[in-house]
Enzyme design. Structure first.
Site, short mmCIF file in Angstrom:
data_model
loop_
_atom_site.label_atom_id
_atom_site.label_comp_id
_atom_site.label_asym_id
_atom_site.label_seq_id
_atom_site.Cartn_x
_atom_site.Cartn_y
_atom_site.Cartn_z
N ASP A 482 0.85 -1.18 0.00
CA ASP A 482 0.00 0.00 0.00
C ASP A 482 0.89 1.24 0.00
OD1 ASP A 482 -2.39 -1.33 0.08
OD2 ASP A 482 -2.56 -1.31 2.25
N ASP A 788 -4.71 -2.99 4.84
CA ASP A 788 -5.25 -2.50 6.12
C ASP A 788 -6.77 -2.53 6.19
OD1 ASP A 788 -5.77 -0.47 4.37
OD2 ASP A 788 -4.38 0.97 5.28
N ASP A 792 -9.35 -5.69 1.86
CA ASP A 792 -8.03 -6.23 1.50
C ASP A 792 -7.90 -7.69 1.91
OD1 ASP A 792 -6.91 -3.97 0.33
OD2 ASP A 792 -6.30 -3.14 2.26
#
Length: 1080
Positions: A482, A788, A792
């Protein structure tokens, strides 16, 4: 709500045709030890490899693997509790549908407000979903009064208040099953088949010795073997017990979830174990419900109750169905709850108290090492049988001579007790060879190094949830990371704004047009899951996600009085921020009954929904194409400077278009067309200072870092250039950078090709991330993924290693992950890679060391037995060697810290042989040297040492003692060689590993004590200083020999491939989809 969201968000991908098949199908691998991915291995597969292994002590060998019997029992207990939950739910539905309110069973009226109510009343109400009991309390408001709490400000929260609530209603903990005591580990160590046989043999030898030689002299042979076995058992048990304590600490850390609660009017973060009855808890998507309770208020709140009911169907919660069960997950929406029951008074508490936490889990290395241990063990067993047959044949045919060169057994003359005693000694040696030969400690060395690594990784801010992730991380070839919070600092600040078509610098005190400012403040305050608390001293405390905090701070700077704005209008419906749509909205009713719909989200997406904007004159102006282009240009300019762009828009809604009943309102789709643009803000989130170095370390280690973000492609590009994922502007072009939508629209074949080239994916949805992970795995990559959010979870689960963020990560993401990065820092991810490589390297060091000892000990004893009918290393000596090799050797080598050298290698291939050509070279060279020197001493020792004139019995003992001493010292010197299999300088960093130094020092000290003072037990004699120097010289030569040996080149092709014929007809689908990774 669409059908897509009626099931659990982290289960949707399983039936999603778009995502395609998931990676490998390892079930098709033929060998029982060919499990390259244990993350989803079937129980039958795991049972198969255990049955194939040659095991002397199953209770010890498989202790840290999954207990298949306990797993079945656990499933049965969970099934019972889930059945109970189903019965409650069915009864609740039946009651709601078929009974009138007057007939509903009522609890006794609660005591007057202030006197409280019993934990049993509260527990029964929430567990049975008894709505009538809640009404008896006076609804949620009445219940709050009964519990002396405020629905807005929560409990007082001082120590006395919290302690009193714990005393009355219990704490949010549940009784844990007592951990295994040291005595249980001692009992397990005693179950080793060969050690039991040795104890029986020792007892027989003891009895015969005392009978023939008297108690004073006759107990030494049997007693020394028994003592050696007891020492082995004690050391083994202590080592295992220490490991279990480490796992226990890590387990407690895993369960210690931190949550925000409202106490005294402000949000504070506390441990889930500190939550008490009466607490008011804000809930958002991805959270775990921490205790039983009732809903105070919520917007589109949907709960995944599968952890309790076993069904993945989503249950919507509102004022008609307000009961929340502990352990369930928030699948969508947000809200606040009032805690009514905690700990053992909840269904979840009962469930957790009735099942024991099982660390058991197969790791790929454990499985493969069982294969190595089985092969070596079978060779050792064959050697032991050969030695037994040869020695017994020589003994009973009179070819076995004593020190006076006379037969030890003469038919008709040797007494029965002496014959049995001689046979027992031979049998003891053969059994001891099996003890040494079967490397029982080899698979356990994995657990030891994993336990050590997990503890050290915890200090490096990485919490390991799955053991296998440690070692798999060492094989990672790509990391999909990310951007926000991982590569950047996750400290957002509004640094640029575009309002009314003009740029405003937030640092300047330039005021906005009143109408626009009022609408912006209304949208910021109401369309937010964060909060603002004003302390008595006038200090502002803002809570929420970093993006929410930055926007709320901007609102405060604009003059927003958060509580006043929130109370001035009421939220009638909300569409929580969605990572698919990249925006969130809320409908608010004003005091004059007018309804405003506010939207906030990705700037270009919100802009596309706008048809007008408000200018500086506060006039509503249609959004002409040239003006839209200017707004787009403003967004692109912000994005090019690494800013995250968020837009605010609103529209009014006619009363006739707003549903007037709660049921219709719950399914109302907020209007998202004809919006009025209020403003665009640019949020700066600087790169972490260490991230560029960390990314470069990955590149040097042969690991490709890919950024997968929901942000604008231009923002992603700018950050990627800043942190080194993209090396230059020339790299920052297609196909290196791509939008998630473009990748999603490719065919599967096109995705496989594109995935290899992608460095940055912008505007990606969680499903795009999942598709990328699957494509990379099909191309043969070992993929690590950071995540997070709740959505996901599928990608985290699908990846070889799922890395959830500890600060910003939701509980759903954490549960789907293998490792939690506690500080959300990409540099920590790189540390995890170092530790993963260290695990694999340490195991290889231990294998090289142990197999050298195995080969040398077996060859020396078998050659001596066949040629002379005697063995130079007796049972007690071999048990001491086994202790050095198994337990102490594992402790020393399995706890080597990672070095920078590890990050200069290519990733280890998933199917790369455990014993590399370099290891074979080192192993065979040292074993050949030790065997040659010690066999020369065995056959020519008396002559070389000038012992021919000595007493024959004494000369043999001196020779055998020298062989034993030189053999042990050779292992100590070779232990240092094993530290650096491919480096000439084996002393580099040795002083930093105190445990290694301590174990080598302790082993040397004990060896001196054995030779100098314990000769009666080990059948040795004291050696002169000259013979000590000879022993040391023999061991010392292994150092220069190892250095010279490392100059010998080895082929790149694994040695095993020269002996195995490749079969083209037997190619599994998993193999065809998984090309061999680059081998080191």
């Amino acid at each position: 709500m669409s059908e897509e969201y009626k099931t659990s968000p982290y289960r949707r991908h399983k039936n999603d045709l778009e995502t395609g098949p998931s990676g490998f199908d390892d079930e098709e691998d033929s060998g029982p030890f060919d499990i390259f991915r244990t993350k989803s291995a079937s129980v039958d597969r795991l049972r198969r490899w255990r049955q194939a292994a040659l095991v002397l002590n199953a209770s010890r060998r498989f202790r840290y693997t999954l207990d298949l019997k306990k797993e079945e029992e656990k499933k049965q207990i969970i099934a019972k509790i889930r059945t109970h939950a189903h019965v409650i739910r069915a009864a609740y539905l039946f009651q709601a549908a078929g009974q009138k309110e007057k007939d509903a069973p009522k609890l006794p009226a609660p005591p007057p407000s202030g006197d409280g109510c019993s934990p049993q009343q509260l527990s029964e109400m929430t567990r049975d979903h008894d709505f009538s009991a809640l009404q008896n309390f006076g609804g949620v408001n009445g219940l709050a009064d009964t519990l002396n709490t405020s629905l807005e400000k929560g409990i007082k929260g001082d120590d006395d208040d919290v302690l009193e609530r714990k005393n009355v209603y219990g704490s949010n903990t549940y009784p844990r099953k007592k951990p295994r005591s040291f005595w249980r580990f001692l009992l397990d160590a005693c179950r080793d088949t060969t050690l039991i046989i040795l104890m029986v043999a020792a007892a027989a030898s003891l009895a015969l010795g005392i009978k023939s030689e008297g108690i004073k002299e006759g107990w030494y042979d049997g007693g020394s073997i028994a003592l050696a076995v007891i020492i082995v058992i004690a050391v083994t048990a202590f080592s295992d017990y220490k490991q279990s304590l480490q796992f226990q600490v890590l387990n407690e850390e895993k369960q210690n979830i931190h949550m925000e609660v409202t106490r005294g009017g402000r949000r504070v973060e506390i441990s889930i174990f500190d939550i008490v009855v009466g607490d008011v808890i804000p809930l958002k998507i991805g959270d775990q419900v921490p205790a039983d309770g009732v809903l105070i208020s919520g917007q589109s709140l949907a709960i995944d109750e599968s952890s309790m009911t076993g069904e993945s169907k989503i249950v919507h919660k509102d004022q008609k169905a307000p009961f929340l069960m502990s352990g369930c997950k928030i699948a969508d929406g947000y809200g606040t709850m009032l805690v009514t029951s905690v700990g053992i008074n909840t269904e979840w508490g009962l469930l957790m108290a009735s099942i024991s936490e099982d660390n058991g889990e197969e790791t790929p290395l454990q499985v493969r090492l069982n294969g190595v241990a089985t092969f070596v063990g079978m060779v050792g067993l064959a050697v032991a049988v050969l030695v037994l047959v040869v020695l017994l044949t020589r003994y009973f045919t009179g070819h076995s001579k004593d020190t006076k060169d006379s037969p030890r057994y003469i038919a008709g003359k040797t007494s029965v007790s002496d014959a049995i005693d001689g046979a027992i000694k031979i049998f003891t040696v053969a059994v001891t060879i099996v003890v040494v030969a079967v490397p029982e400690g080899l698979p356990l060395a994995v657990t030891l190094t994993l336990a050590y690594s997990m503890r050290k990784m915890m200090a490096d801010k990485a919490l390991v949830r799955r053991l296998s992730a440690c070692e798999t991380m060492g094989s990672a070839t790509t990391i999909c990371s990310d951007k926000t919070g991982t590569l950047t600092m996750n400290v957002m600040t509004v640094v640029e704004t575009s309002v009314c078509g003009e740029k405003f610098d937030p640092s300047e005190n330039r005021s906005l047009p009143p109408k626009v400012a009022s609408l912006l403040i209304e949208g910021i305050a109401q369309n937010s899951t964060g909060s603002v608390f004003m302390s008595e001293g006038g200090e502002v405390e803002i809570s929420g996600s970093p993006t929410e905090k930055a926007i709320l701070q901007w609102g405060v700077n604009l003059g927003m009085a958060f509580d006043t704005v929130r109370s001035g209008s009421s939220i009638i419906h909300a569409f929580p921020f969605n990572s698919e749509k990249k925006r969130g909205g809320v409908a608010v009713r004003l005091p004059d009954s007018a309804v405003h719909v506010h939207w906030k989200g990705a700037a270009e997406i919100v802009l596309a929904c706008c048809t007008s904007y408000i200018n500086v004159d506060e006039s509503l102006v249609p959004m002409e194409e040239d003006k839209r282009t200017l707004f787009k240009k403003a967004i692109e300019d912000m994005a090019a400077r690494s800013l995250r762009c968020v837009a605010f828009a609103y529209r009014t809604c006619e009363k006739t278009h707003v549903p007037d009943n709660e049921e219709e309102l719950a399914h109302w789709n907020l209007p998202e067309d004809d919006l009025v643009l209020l403003g665009i803000v640019g949020l700066k989130d600087p790169c972490r200072p260490s991230v560029k170095i960390a990314v470069q370390l990955c590149i040097d280690a042969g690991i490709k870092v890919r950024m997968v973000t929901g942000d604008n492609l231009q923002t992603a590009r700018a950050i990627a250039l800043e942190c080194g994922i993209l090396q230059s502007d020339a790299d920052a072009t297609t196909p290196n950078i791509i939008e998630g939508k473009t990748f999603r629209e490719y065919s599967e074949a096109e995705r496989l090709i594109a995935a290899e080239k992608i460095s940055v994916m912008g505007r990606s949805s969680p499903n795009d991330k999942l598709l990328l992970v699957q494509a990379l795995r099909k191309n043969g990559h070992v993929v690590a993924v950071t995540g997070d959010g709740t959505n996901d979870a599928p990608a985290l689960h699908e990846a070889d290693i799922g890395l959830a963020m500890g600060i910003q990560g939701t509980e759903v993401a954490k549960e789907s992950s293998d490792i939690i990065i506690l500080d959300d820092n990409f540099a920590t991810v790189v540390k995890v890679v170092r530790w993963g490589r260290s695990v694999y390297a340490n195991i290889q060091k231990f294998i090289q060391f142990q197999l050298t000892v195995n080969v040398a000990a077996l060859v020396i004893n078998v050659v001596a037995a066949v040629s002379s009918g005697d063995v130079p290393l007796n049972a007690v000596q071999l048990l001491w060697v086994n202790l050095i090799m198994d337990t102490l050797g594992a402790l020393a080598l399995a706890t080597e810290p990672p070095t920078d050298h590890l990050m200069k290698r290519s990733p280890v291939g998933r199917r790369e042989p455990l014993i590399t050509n370099i290891m074979w070279r080192n192993l065979l060279l040292q074993a050949l040297y030790q065997v040659t020197v010690l066999l020369v001493l065995n056959f020519q020792g008396k002559k070389i040492l000038n012992l021919e004139r000595e007493n024959e019995d004494h000369a043999v003992k001196v020779k055998n003692t020298l062989i034993f001493n030189a053999f042990v010292l050779s292992q100590l010197f070779n232990e240092l060689n094993a530290r650096k299999p491919d480096e000439i300088n084996v002393f580099k960093g040795v002083t930093k590993n105190r445990l290694f130094m301590g174990i080598v020092g302790l082993t040397l000290l004990l060896q001196v004590l054995i030779i100098m003072f314990l000769g009666k037990f080990t059948s040795t004699v004291r050696l002169s200083w000259k013979l000590w120097l000879v022993s040391i010289a023999i061991g010392f030569i292994s150092w220069p020999l190892a250095a010279i040996g490392k100059l010998i080149p080895v082929p790149d092709k694994p040695l095993s491939e020269y002996f195995t014929r490749k079969s083209t007809s037997r190619t599994t689908r998993g193999e065809s989809q998984t090309p061999r990774l680059q081998e080191t």
